[in-house]
Scaffold this active site. Structure first.
Site, PDB file in Angstrom:
ATOM      1  N   LYS C  42      67.661  27.957  11.119  1.00  0.00           N
ATOM      2  CA  LYS C  42      67.677  27.402  12.479  1.00  0.00           C
ATOM      3  C   LYS C  42      68.541  26.150  12.505  1.00  0.00           C
ATOM      4  CE  LYS C  42      64.899  25.778  16.314  1.00  0.00           C
ATOM      5  NZ  LYS C  42      65.583  26.690  17.251  1.00  0.00           N
ATOM      6  N   ILE C  68      63.113  26.600  23.091  1.00  0.00           N
ATOM      7  CA  ILE C  68      62.564  25.828  21.973  1.00  0.00           C
ATOM      8  C   ILE C  68      63.112  24.409  22.024  1.00  0.00           C
ATOM      9  CG2 ILE C  68      62.243  25.768  19.455  1.00  0.00           C
ATOM     10  CD1 ILE C  68      61.161  28.359  20.627  1.00  0.00           C
ATOM     11  N   GLY C  69      64.345  24.283  22.463  1.00  0.00           N
ATOM     12  CA  GLY C  69      64.935  22.941  22.549  1.00  0.00           C
ATOM     13  C   GLY C  69      65.320  22.382  21.195  1.00  0.00           C
ATOM     14  N   CYS C 126      73.708  25.905  22.627  1.00  0.00           N
ATOM     15  CA  CYS C 126      72.277  26.053  22.906  1.00  0.00           C
ATOM     16  C   CYS C 126      72.017  25.780  24.383  1.00  0.00           C
ATOM     17  CB  CYS C 126      71.445  25.122  22.035  1.00  0.00           C
ATOM     18  SG  CYS C 126      69.686  25.376  22.316  1.00  0.00           S
ATOM     19  N   THR C 186      72.360  32.837  23.339  1.00  0.00           N
ATOM     20  CA  THR C 186      71.578  33.494  24.397  1.00  0.00           C
ATOM     21  C   THR C 186      72.202  33.327  25.785  1.00  0.00           C
ATOM     22  OG1 THR C 186      70.241  31.494  24.457  1.00  0.00           O
ATOM     23  CG2 THR C 186      69.382  33.346  23.192  1.00  0.00           C
ATOM     24  N   GLY C 225      73.402  39.401  19.649  1.00  0.00           N
ATOM     25  CA  GLY C 225      72.842  39.680  20.968  1.00  0.00           C
ATOM     26  C   GLY C 225      72.264  41.068  21.122  1.00  0.00           C
ATOM     27  N   GLY C 226      70.948  41.147  21.100  1.00  0.00           N
ATOM     28  CA  GLY C 226      70.283  42.374  21.506  1.00  0.00           C
ATOM     29  C   GLY C 226      70.208  43.481  20.476  1.00  0.00           C
ATOM     30  N   GLY C 247      68.398  38.607  15.712  1.00  0.00           N
ATOM     31  CA  GLY C 247      67.511  37.497  16.034  1.00  0.00           C
ATOM     32  C   GLY C 247      66.152  37.986  16.480  1.00  0.00           C
ATOM     33  N   THR C 248      66.042  38.183  17.774  1.00  0.00           N
ATOM     34  CA  THR C 248      64.790  38.593  18.405  1.00  0.00           C
ATOM     35  C   THR C 248      64.114  39.786  17.739  1.00  0.00           C
ATOM     36  OG1 THR C 248      65.691  37.769  20.479  1.00  0.00           O
ATOM     37  CG2 THR C 248      63.820  39.261  20.642  1.00  0.00           C
TER      38      THR C 248
HETATM   39  C1  LIG Z   1      63.261  31.758  19.436  1.00  0.00           C
HETATM   40  C2  LIG Z   1      64.744  31.640  19.302  1.00  0.00           C
HETATM   41  C3  LIG Z   1      65.296  30.493  18.780  1.00  0.00           C
HETATM   42  C4  LIG Z   1      66.658  30.348  18.657  1.00  0.00           C
HETATM   43  N1  LIG Z   1      67.174  29.212  18.102  1.00  0.00           N
HETATM   44  C5  LIG Z   1      68.508  29.115  17.905  1.00  0.00           C
HETATM   45  C6  LIG Z   1      69.066  27.992  17.241  1.00  0.00           C
HETATM   46  O1  LIG Z   1      68.361  27.071  16.843  1.00  0.00           O
HETATM   47  N2  LIG Z   1      70.407  27.947  17.060  1.00  0.00           N
HETATM   48  C7  LIG Z   1      71.232  28.958  17.472  1.00  0.00           C
HETATM   49  O2  LIG Z   1      72.444  28.875  17.261  1.00  0.00           O
HETATM   50  N3  LIG Z   1      70.737  30.052  18.100  1.00  0.00           N
HETATM   51  C8  LIG Z   1      69.397  30.146  18.315  1.00  0.00           C
HETATM   52  N4  LIG Z   1      68.893  31.269  18.919  1.00  0.00           N
HETATM   53  C9  LIG Z   1      69.818  32.323  19.352  1.00  0.00           C
HETATM   54  C10 LIG Z   1      69.914  33.451  18.303  1.00  0.00           C
HETATM   55  O3  LIG Z   1      70.482  32.984  17.117  1.00  0.00           O
HETATM   56  C11 LIG Z   1      70.754  34.613  18.839  1.00  0.00           C
HETATM   57  O4  LIG Z   1      72.099  34.198  18.964  1.00  0.00           O
HETATM   58  C12 LIG Z   1      70.282  35.111  20.188  1.00  0.00           C
HETATM   59  O5  LIG Z   1      68.880  35.153  20.201  1.00  0.00           O
HETATM   60  C13 LIG Z   1      70.829  36.493  20.558  1.00  0.00           C
HETATM   61  O6  LIG Z   1      70.543  37.462  19.608  1.00  0.00           O
HETATM   62  P1  LIG Z   1      69.228  38.421  19.608  1.00  0.00           P
HETATM   63  O7  LIG Z   1      69.223  39.167  20.919  1.00  0.00           O
HETATM   64  O8  LIG Z   1      69.410  39.267  18.418  1.00  0.00           O
HETATM   65  O9  LIG Z   1      68.051  37.516  19.512  1.00  0.00           O
HETATM   66  C14 LIG Z   1      67.521  31.407  19.065  1.00  0.00           C
HETATM   67  C15 LIG Z   1      66.958  32.569  19.589  1.00  0.00           C
HETATM   68  C16 LIG Z   1      65.597  32.703  19.724  1.00  0.00           C
HETATM   69  C17 LIG Z   1      65.041  33.965  20.305  1.00  0.00           C
END
Ligand SMILES: Cc1cc2nc3c(=O)[nH]c(=O)nc-3n(C[C@H](O)[C@H](O)[C@H](O)COP(=O)(O)O)c2cc1C
Ligand SMILES: Cc1cc2nc3c(=O)[nH]c(=O)nc-3n(C[C@H](O)[C@H](O)[C@H](O)COP(=O)(O)OP(=O)(O)OC[C@H]3O[C@@H](n4cnc5c(N)ncnc54)[C@H](O)[C@@H]3O)c2cc1C
Ligand SMILES: Cc1cc2nc3c(=O)[nH]c(=O)nc-3n(C[C@H](O)[C@H](O)[C@H](O)COP(=O)(O)OP(=O)(O)OC[C@H]3O[C@@H](n4cnc5c(N)ncnc54)[C@H](O)[C@@H]3O)c2cc1C
Ligand SMILES: Cc1cc2nc3c(=O)[nH]c(=O)nc-3n(C[C@H](O)[C@H](O)[C@H](O)COP(=O)(O)O)c2cc1C
Ligand code: FES
Ligand code: FES
Lengths: 240, 265, 265, 240
Positions: C42, C68-69, C126, C186, C225-226, C247-248
């Site tokens: 993270k 999350i911030g 972010c 995101t 993404g996704g 990610g998710t």
């Molecule tokens: C709970 C959560 C926390 C995340 N925290 C970060 C982060 O700290 N830094 C970052 O670059 N992306 C962060 N992301 C974005 C993910 O790295 C990823 O780019 C984004 O969720 C899209 O991919 P996914 O659909 O596979 O989740 C976060 C995503 C989620 C869901």
């Protein structure tokens, strides 16, 4: 006129590799063989209904024969007796019925609309049904077809009936009309002189001809709507 | 209840979005206007358009990509539906699009003469037609709006695409003479086909974009995007929009407007 | 099979995206690196961040909004995980973010010294941190990248948000010294909370954006993404990306990387 | 250490307004009362698992008691015997067990973790369970609680036991410890001198403390993770 019906599931059970669904919609309606209904899938991740040809109709009871191929049909196969399905139809043009001797060719689930068609044809009916293997059909299902016509089977692996593809066994013979339903490649490889009508598939959105989402290209290059101008088309119209 | 869209009385805040129900002919043969406050037929162009080749529709998780390509029989065929539109007990707003300023001007002229049309929605945002997207820069948004405004004097809404920085486009369109905005058209996407994404998947994205707009400026807005339930309608109304359009949800429930309207009571 | 990310050998094209698995401490206590080619902890900031107040997560149709911030204990706590990162049998790339150029410069300096870090992902995107979004204009993207490049000499990826017109941002970042790009963070959204949308709902949108980029320019890209299934990974790889982040999907299946990797064989 | 298990559904049936799910995971594992499992919902429109406290454990059989409130629990309630659920756990800290006399207070579905807790407490157990109305519980379910402790019921409409809210009937009495589980407002209105532990809920994403999605604010203003620092917290920690 199509309507939205609440269809109470009376029966929804497997028949070979297919499922046979019977619902009661509370009243008897007119349905032309080859017409279809759109069944709502009550899941949040789907926005489109799913199209199913009428397989049979008895009073207020509609039957559909379907194969589980994805999330919509998967969901459908899990519905139990008593579930109220939201059903929209009948939609589409339907087959045009002629008298005389007819050949009804079905590839895979393409057999679904042919039963109700056969029941409504005034004259001799020959069914030619194809599948990958014998287990595709249940005996009970086949016997229903046998009850209303002559039945010939073709399987790709030869485990039942003739071996090969259904289209290899279409004979020009002395038919007044040929009706066919199945995958596009099957329909395209039909080569006969008698008038033939085929049932086409396409992703259906509105189902009543408004959105233009379901079009197919005809031989003349024109676009036609599967849901409204079809799903039944003259074989010669279909772009090859 | 009664809603007011810039002077037009609506019996319901629910609007049939342009497209999914075509020009309404087939729909109103089967269904009534129950629950609807306004009907917007599918976008009309000056000349007939054959649209894009199949496949035109792909379902995604919680959404739908469409690439119809504005297929329609052209404005002269559409004019033949006058009797239908007069017979409806709700107002009808025409949706228009054009590939050139001349086309837009002519369409405005035609619409100006139609007393059975309550207003015009200028579609500057169809993602599925190559070369006709006016929303790529603010200048063409301004020009397109101004052109229609020249010939069309009554209610003019402009339908824009979802963009991260939409303010300059809204400003451009307003200075071109737009009375209000339909926000938004579909979200550009691709899954086997390139097209516009609609349906529940896009709603949180649209709510965010719209929230930022509604907090910043005071303009009449019709919201469009992802409405499936009464809650979705409320979420949009809560942001201060004048009306809420329903598109894709008609595929799941052709009688959706009636049902949501009842739930809203 | 073996994948190459700008000189770094990856045993798998699957990358654990920054965020969902935190800094990896809790995850690697329970699960192995099976199936993963790269781990990105993270995002780390110079000082600890408490993050946003609850609620931080809302599920939408086919997606997830998070806010999350950037909560994290700061880079000095993160440095204590050296042993963990050394013990993993896959490379680790640090994700960094900062509110000022000085912070970014210091973080670059710190990372430069860490031989157990294979590269840096600069998070300029972010959507949940007020005032820290460098991606609002091309100038700040250029400056931020250049600042990190000054102090960090090895592999530098920049993570950008999904924007309709991303080209100028990519160009700015490249001229600032970026080696490659993680596309995308995101999608800004709102449903009860404002935050970033992730999960299957966004994939068709990201595929469309990425397709247009990959057809236009030749840059090393990690897609994000996704991704939920092997098909999703293939869809991205097909566009020519070097690696695919997950990610998710870890929330649904903490062992997702292992499973998808097996299916890819 | 938490693990991902395949849990074969042995039973999944309604018990009053709740559902009782029992799965077999093929081996016996250690679980602390108050710990929870994340059950995967095999639908495309959900990305998060759903959290359920352990209700009971017997050898390799885990039981959960849940209420249908939305799409995840709705889906779960439709799973039939034989379905293989994907289950991740045990997660969270769990209650700390003390000897002596304990009061276990459950509001609504908050009763779920209390059964296994009661079973594991070394000493006298008083259950105080509240619900809106009598039909919330099945007699069979209540009798399980009665088997391991004294049971007092409270209903909002007075249809069973005392009338009102469960918190009105918490007496300081001579308890060594109070354990409570239920809606946040209920937990916040608990006013007692004895040490108390409460189980909190929050939307859970990772479940193992990594993502920081599930935090709650404590009295000191600090953020704590429900999934890892909790779900069991000292009552005094909870921000009011
Ligand atoms: C709970 C959560 C926390 C995340 N925290 C970060 C982060 O700290 N830094 C970052 O670059 N992306 C962060 N992301 C974005 C993910 O790295 C990823 O780019 C984004 O969720 C899209 O991919 P996914 O659909 O596979 O989740 C976060 C995503 C989620 C869901
Ligand atoms: C007029 C008509 C009549 C039909 N009659 C029958 C029938 O009697 N029995 C039967 O088993 N099937 C029939 N089908 C096909 C049936 O509609 C599809 O199998 C079904 O939509 C698949 O849905 P799914 O969610 O399970 O599959 P998925 O692959 O998950 O569906 C994804 C999307 O593609 C669409 N789709 C997928 N396959 C087809 C297809 N073959 N035709 C149209 N859309 C498709 C779905 O509707 C959905 O929007 C008919 C199709 C049409 C157009
Ligand atoms: C540690 C823990 C233990 C739990 N134990 C039990 C139990 O033993 N029995 C029981 O019936 N319920 C329990 N819950 C609550 C249960 O997780 C929710 O009822 C369930 O997630 C609702 O899912 P849904 O899809 O049906 O509801 P929806 O409202 O459709 O869910 C939407 C989203 O909100 C989340 N959500 C909704 N309600 C809650 C809630 N109360 N807590 C956490 N997330 C929520 C869902 O997970 C989902 O992400 C527990 C929750 C936690 C955090
Ligand atoms: C099949 C289809 C066709 C559409 N055609 C048009 C159109 O011709 N003109 C237009 O302005 N919008 C068109 N749209 C966009 C819708 O009007 C609406 O703005 C969009 O779908 C988002 O709303 P929804 O999620 O409620 O569908 C179309 C949408 C769909 C799904
Ligand atoms: S599905 Fe809408 S026109 Fe055929
Ligand atoms: S759910 Fe991820 S930290 Fe609690």
């Amino acid at each position: 006129m199509p309507e939205i019906y609440s269809g109470e599931v009376l029966e929804n059970r497997s028949a070979g590799e297919l499922f046979l669904l019977t619902v009661s919609i509370g009243k008897s309606i007119d349905i032309i063989p080859g017409q279809f209904f759109l069944i709502r899938i009550d899941r949040e991740d789907t926005v489109l209904r799913r199209a199913f040809s009428i397989f049979d109709k008895n009073d207020d009871r509609l039957s559909f024969l379907y194969r589980v191929v994805g999330k919509g049909t998967g969901w459908l196969s899990e519905r139990k007796t008593g579930y109220e399905l939201n059903i929209f139809g009948p939609l589409g043009n339907g087959f045009s019925l002629v008298e005389g001797r007819s050949l009804l060719v079905g590839g895979g689930t393409g057999m679904a609309p042919l039963y109700y068609l056969g029941k409504n044809i005034n004259g001799d009916v020959d069914f030619l049904l194809g599948a990958q293997r014998k287990t595709f059909w249940s005996e009970e299902l086949l016997s229903r077809y046998r009850d209303i016509g002559n039945l010939e089977l073709v399987t790709e692996d030869g485990s039942s009936g003739k071996k090969g593809l259904v289209t290899q066994y279409i004979k020009n013979a002395c038919y007044t009309k040929v009706y066919a339903c199945g995958p596009m490649e099957m329909l395209k490889s039909i080569d006969i002189d008698v008038p033939a009508e085929v049932s086409l598939e396409s992703v259906i959105a509105c189902g009543f001809g408004a959105c233009r989402g379901c079009i197919v290209e005809t031989v003349s290059g024109e676009y036609k709507r599967v849901c409204k101008d079809g799903p039944i088309f003259d074989l010669r119209e279909i772009s090859i | 209840m009664s809603w007011n869209l810039c002077g037009i009385e609506l019996g319901s805040p629910l609007v049939a979005a342009s497209g999914p129900l075509g020009w309404g002919k087939e729909f109103f043969e089967i269904f009534s206007t129950d629950g609807l406050g306004l009907f917007i037929p599918k976008t009309v162009t000056l000349k007939p358009k054959v649209g894009n080749p199949p496949p035109r529709i792909v379902e995604t998780t919680g959404g739908l990509i469409n690439s119809i390509g504005l297929e329609n029989d052209g404005v002269y065929e559409w004019l033949k539906l006058e009797d239908l539109y007069r017979s409806l007990d709700i107002p009808v707003m025409a949706s228009i699009a054009g590939g050139s300023l001349e086309e837009l001007s002519t369409l405005g002229e035609i619409m100006e003469k139609l007393d059975y049309i309550a207003g015009v929605e200028l579609n500057l945002s169809c993602p599925n037609v190559e070369g006709e997207n006016w929303s790529n820069n603010t200048t063409s948004v301004l020009e397109a709006t101004r052109e229609v405004r020249k010939t069309y004097s009554r209610l003019l809404f402009v339908k824009l695409p979802p963009k991260d920085n939409i303010f300059p486009y809204i400003e451009a369109s307003r200075s071109g003479g737009a009375d209000g905005f339909t926000l938004f058209n579909t979200l550009p996407a691709c899954d086997r086909i390139k097209g516009g994404l609609s349906g529940p998947a896009i709603k949180p994205v649209y709510i965010r974009l719209l929230k930022e707009i509604m907090e910043e400026i005071d303009i009449p807005v019709m919201a469009s995007g992802g409405v499936m339930t009464e809650k979705d309608v409320r979420d949009y109304l809560y942001l201060g929009v004048k009306a809420v359009q329903i598109g894709t949800a008609f595929f799941k429930d052709p009688d959706i407007a009636k049902r949501i309207y009842q739930e809203l009571q």
